[in-house]
Design a protein around this motif. Structure first.
Motif, PDB file in Angstrom:
ATOM      1  N   THR A  86      97.144  -3.701   7.917  1.00  0.00           N
ATOM      2  CA  THR A  86      97.991  -4.843   7.589  1.00  0.00           C
ATOM      3  C   THR A  86      97.821  -5.288   6.134  1.00  0.00           C
ATOM      4  OG1 THR A  86      96.337  -6.442   8.346  1.00  0.00           O
ATOM      5  CG2 THR A  86      97.962  -5.694   9.969  1.00  0.00           C
ATOM      6  N   VAL A  87      96.823  -4.752   5.435  1.00  0.00           N
ATOM      7  CA  VAL A  87      96.641  -5.063   4.014  1.00  0.00           C
ATOM      8  C   VAL A  87      97.732  -4.347   3.229  1.00  0.00           C
ATOM      9  CG1 VAL A  87      95.127  -4.850   2.010  1.00  0.00           C
ATOM     10  CG2 VAL A  87      94.158  -5.417   4.248  1.00  0.00           C
ATOM     11  N   PHE A  88      98.545  -5.127   2.534  1.00  0.00           N
ATOM     12  CA  PHE A  88      99.669  -4.567   1.784  1.00  0.00           C
ATOM     13  C   PHE A  88      99.241  -4.092   0.400  1.00  0.00           C
ATOM     14  CE2 PHE A  88     103.600  -5.141  -0.781  1.00  0.00           C
ATOM     15  CZ  PHE A  88     104.349  -4.160  -0.168  1.00  0.00           C
ATOM     16  N   ARG A  89      98.514  -4.936  -0.314  1.00  0.00           N
ATOM     17  CA  ARG A  89      98.024  -4.594  -1.650  1.00  0.00           C
ATOM     18  C   ARG A  89      97.081  -5.667  -2.143  1.00  0.00           C
ATOM     19  NH1 ARG A  89     101.268  -3.931  -6.313  1.00  0.00           N
ATOM     20  NH2 ARG A  89      99.491  -4.786  -7.351  1.00  0.00           N
ATOM     21  N   ALA A  90      96.417  -5.397  -3.250  1.00  0.00           N
ATOM     22  CA  ALA A  90      95.539  -6.382  -3.874  1.00  0.00           C
ATOM     23  C   ALA A  90      96.380  -7.506  -4.474  1.00  0.00           C
ATOM     24  CB  ALA A  90      94.692  -5.727  -4.956  1.00  0.00           C
ATOM     25  N   ALA A  91      95.788  -8.680  -4.551  1.00  0.00           N
ATOM     26  CA  ALA A  91      96.467  -9.832  -5.149  1.00  0.00           C
ATOM     27  C   ALA A  91      95.568 -10.417  -6.228  1.00  0.00           C
ATOM     28  CB  ALA A  91      96.758 -10.887  -4.084  1.00  0.00           C
ATOM     29  N   ASN A  92      96.188 -10.881  -7.298  1.00  0.00           N
ATOM     30  CA  ASN A  92      95.460 -11.528  -8.386  1.00  0.00           C
ATOM     31  C   ASN A  92      95.774 -13.008  -8.339  1.00  0.00           C
ATOM     32  OD1 ASN A  92      95.726 -12.367 -11.583  1.00  0.00           O
ATOM     33  ND2 ASN A  92      93.922 -11.159 -11.086  1.00  0.00           N
ATOM     34  N   LEU A  93      94.739 -13.844  -8.203  1.00  0.00           N
ATOM     35  CA  LEU A  93      94.923 -15.287  -8.138  1.00  0.00           C
ATOM     36  C   LEU A  93      94.454 -15.929  -9.437  1.00  0.00           C
ATOM     37  CD1 LEU A  93      93.697 -16.128  -4.513  1.00  0.00           C
ATOM     38  CD2 LEU A  93      95.966 -15.444  -5.297  1.00  0.00           C
ATOM     39  N   ILE A  94      95.255 -16.871  -9.923  1.00  0.00           N
ATOM     40  CA  ILE A  94      94.940 -17.619 -11.139  1.00  0.00           C
ATOM     41  C   ILE A  94      94.675 -19.070 -10.735  1.00  0.00           C
ATOM     42  CG2 ILE A  94      95.791 -18.399 -13.377  1.00  0.00           C
ATOM     43  CD1 ILE A  94      97.766 -16.040 -13.292  1.00  0.00           C
ATOM     44  N   PRO A  95      93.539 -19.639 -11.094  1.00  0.00           N
ATOM     45  CA  PRO A  95      93.278 -21.036 -10.725  1.00  0.00           C
ATOM     46  C   PRO A  95      94.337 -21.973 -11.300  1.00  0.00           C
ATOM     47  CG  PRO A  95      91.289 -20.002 -11.564  1.00  0.00           C
ATOM     48  CD  PRO A  95      92.412 -19.049 -11.827  1.00  0.00           C
ATOM     49  N   ILE A  96      94.661 -23.002 -10.531  1.00  0.00           N
ATOM     50  CA  ILE A  96      95.518 -24.075 -11.036  1.00  0.00           C
ATOM     51  C   ILE A  96      94.563 -25.144 -11.558  1.00  0.00           C
ATOM     52  CG2 ILE A  96      97.247 -25.815 -10.460  1.00  0.00           C
ATOM     53  CD1 ILE A  96      98.252 -23.914  -8.272  1.00  0.00           C
ATOM     54  N   TYR A  97      94.546 -25.300 -12.867  1.00  0.00           N
ATOM     55  CA  TYR A  97      93.587 -26.187 -13.512  1.00  0.00           C
ATOM     56  C   TYR A  97      94.034 -27.633 -13.419  1.00  0.00           C
ATOM     57  CZ  TYR A  97      92.147 -21.715 -15.368  1.00  0.00           C
ATOM     58  OH  TYR A  97      91.743 -20.417 -15.485  1.00  0.00           O
ATOM     59  N   SER A  98      93.072 -28.521 -13.316  1.00  0.00           N
ATOM     60  CA  SER A  98      93.371 -29.950 -13.301  1.00  0.00           C
ATOM     61  C   SER A  98      93.082 -30.516 -14.689  1.00  0.00           C
ATOM     62  CB  SER A  98      92.529 -30.652 -12.239  1.00  0.00           C
ATOM     63  OG  SER A  98      91.166 -30.608 -12.585  1.00  0.00           O
ATOM     64  N   SER A  99      93.095 -31.835 -14.782  1.00  0.00           N
ATOM     65  CA  SER A  99      92.832 -32.468 -16.077  1.00  0.00           C
ATOM     66  C   SER A  99      91.342 -32.593 -16.366  1.00  0.00           C
ATOM     67  CB  SER A  99      93.480 -33.854 -16.109  1.00  0.00           C
ATOM     68  OG  SER A  99      92.962 -34.641 -15.058  1.00  0.00           O
ATOM     69  N   GLU A 100      90.496 -32.227 -15.410  1.00  0.00           N
ATOM     70  CA  GLU A 100      89.052 -32.313 -15.607  1.00  0.00           C
ATOM     71  C   GLU A 100      88.540 -31.109 -16.396  1.00  0.00           C
ATOM     72  OE1 GLU A 100      87.047 -32.883 -11.891  1.00  0.00           O
ATOM     73  OE2 GLU A 100      88.566 -34.295 -11.196  1.00  0.00           O
ATOM     74  N   TYR A 101      87.405 -31.301 -17.047  1.00  0.00           N
ATOM     75  CA  TYR A 101      86.785 -30.219 -17.798  1.00  0.00           C
ATOM     76  C   TYR A 101      86.181 -29.188 -16.844  1.00  0.00           C
ATOM     77  CZ  TYR A 101      87.176 -32.941 -22.065  1.00  0.00           C
ATOM     78  OH  TYR A 101      87.658 -33.641 -23.121  1.00  0.00           O
ATOM     79  N   ILE A 102      86.197 -27.947 -17.265  1.00  0.00           N
ATOM     80  CA  ILE A 102      85.563 -26.883 -16.494  1.00  0.00           C
ATOM     81  C   ILE A 102      84.105 -26.821 -16.940  1.00  0.00           C
ATOM     82  CG2 ILE A 102      85.520 -24.402 -16.064  1.00  0.00           C
ATOM     83  CD1 ILE A 102      88.544 -24.411 -16.618  1.00  0.00           C
ATOM     84  N   PRO A 103      83.159 -26.818 -16.001  1.00  0.00           N
ATOM     85  CA  PRO A 103      81.737 -26.775 -16.381  1.00  0.00           C
ATOM     86  C   PRO A 103      81.409 -25.536 -17.215  1.00  0.00           C
ATOM     87  CG  PRO A 103      81.981 -27.179 -14.031  1.00  0.00           C
ATOM     88  CD  PRO A 103      83.337 -26.855 -14.554  1.00  0.00           C
ATOM     89  N   HIS A 104      80.519 -25.712 -18.190  1.00  0.00           N
ATOM     90  CA  HIS A 104      80.151 -24.598 -19.069  1.00  0.00           C
ATOM     91  C   HIS A 104      79.490 -23.451 -18.318  1.00  0.00           C
ATOM     92  CE1 HIS A 104      81.304 -26.311 -22.886  1.00  0.00           C
ATOM     93  NE2 HIS A 104      80.722 -27.456 -22.539  1.00  0.00           N
ATOM     94  N   GLY A 105      78.754 -23.749 -17.264  1.00  0.00           N
ATOM     95  CA  GLY A 105      78.034 -22.717 -16.528  1.00  0.00           C
ATOM     96  C   GLY A 105      78.875 -21.967 -15.502  1.00  0.00           C
ATOM     97  N   LEU A 106      80.151 -22.293 -15.384  1.00  0.00           N
ATOM     98  CA  LEU A 106      80.996 -21.646 -14.390  1.00  0.00           C
ATOM     99  C   LEU A 106      81.214 -20.182 -14.759  1.00  0.00           C
ATOM    100  CD1 LEU A 106      82.752 -22.155 -11.831  1.00  0.00           C
ATOM    101  CD2 LEU A 106      84.669 -22.393 -13.394  1.00  0.00           C
ATOM    102  N   LYS A 107      80.924 -19.296 -13.834  1.00  0.00           N
ATOM    103  CA  LYS A 107      81.111 -17.857 -14.038  1.00  0.00           C
ATOM    104  C   LYS A 107      82.401 -17.419 -13.360  1.00  0.00           C
ATOM    105  CE  LYS A 107      77.055 -17.383 -15.928  1.00  0.00           C
ATOM    106  NZ  LYS A 107      76.910 -17.300 -17.332  1.00  0.00           N
ATOM    107  N   PHE A 108      82.984 -16.335 -13.806  1.00  0.00           N
ATOM    108  CA  PHE A 108      84.253 -15.853 -13.266  1.00  0.00           C
ATOM    109  C   PHE A 108      84.166 -15.570 -11.772  1.00  0.00           C
ATOM    110  CE2 PHE A 108      81.966 -12.049 -14.454  1.00  0.00           C
ATOM    111  CZ  PHE A 108      82.261 -11.149 -13.445  1.00  0.00           C
ATOM    112  N   TYR A 109      83.020 -15.150 -11.295  1.00  0.00           N
ATOM    113  CA  TYR A 109      82.882 -14.806  -9.892  1.00  0.00           C
ATOM    114  C   TYR A 109      82.732 -16.033  -8.994  1.00  0.00           C
ATOM    115  CZ  TYR A 109      78.020 -14.779 -11.566  1.00  0.00           C
ATOM    116  OH  TYR A 109      76.831 -15.081 -12.187  1.00  0.00           O
ATOM    117  N   HIS A 110      82.675 -17.225  -9.569  1.00  0.00           N
ATOM    118  CA  HIS A 110      82.651 -18.455  -8.786  1.00  0.00           C
ATOM    119  C   HIS A 110      84.031 -19.109  -8.698  1.00  0.00           C
ATOM    120  CE1 HIS A 110      78.198 -18.776  -9.994  1.00  0.00           C
ATOM    121  NE2 HIS A 110      78.272 -18.357  -8.746  1.00  0.00           N
ATOM    122  N   SER A 111      85.032 -18.554  -9.372  1.00  0.00           N
ATOM    123  CA  SER A 111      86.313 -19.248  -9.501  1.00  0.00           C
ATOM    124  C   SER A 111      87.015 -19.470  -8.161  1.00  0.00           C
ATOM    125  CB  SER A 111      87.237 -18.511 -10.473  1.00  0.00           C
ATOM    126  OG  SER A 111      87.512 -17.224 -10.002  1.00  0.00           O
TER     127      SER A 111
END
Length: 144
Positions: free
Chosen positions: A97-122
């Motif tokens: 039932t898996v059709f294909r891979a999907a790429n998700l882009i975060p919808i950012y808010s008005s808050e700052y993104i923490p400096h320690g945030l790594k891509f694998y935590h998104s």
């Protein structure tokens, strides 16, 4: 493109987890994203029943935020699906039932993104995502 590699491993290159997102076929009669749902692969496994092997995946569902794509970006928006008690909405599916891979882009808010945030935590750090239809021409045809 003939094949895609979809990863679900707790330690990718002995550094961080890698759990890819995918599009799941849920309605064969619908066109494009109307018949697809977004999920995150937690793990792959298989089991035998009556001498037949069933390849499966444990997934976490995402919900579509609207019934159509966003007016400004033209991309579908999704958010992780949770039960009423706050637990993740998980399911076991057949990998066909898996059709294909999907790429998700975060919808950012008005808050700052923490400096320690790594891509694998998104995926765990943001509340909602765009399904990136600009990842390649196949994604564009599917998600438009």
């Amino acid at each position: 493109m003939r094949r895609e590699h979809i990863h679900a491993c707790p330690l990718w290159r002995n550094e961080h987890p890698c759990n890819d997102c995918v599009l799941i076929n849920t309605d064969l009669d619908a066109q494009g994203m109307q018949g697809l749902e977004v999920a995150r692969i937690i793990c792959f496994f298989s089991f035998n029943h009556n001498w037949e092997v069933y390849p499966c995946a444990l997934i976490q569902w995402f919900e579509k935020i609207n019934d159509c794509a966003d007016e400004d970006t033209g991309m579908w928006m999704v958010c992780p699906s949770f039960h009423e008690d706050g637990s993740r909405n998980l399911a076991v599916i057949h990998i066909e039932t898996v059709f294909r891979a999907a790429n998700l882009i975060p919808i950012y808010s008005s808050e700052y993104i923490p400096h320690g945030l790594k891509f694998y935590h998104s995926i765990d750090s943001f509340c909602s995502f765009y399904v990136n239809k600009f990842a390649d021409h196949h994604a564009f045809k599917i998600a438009s």
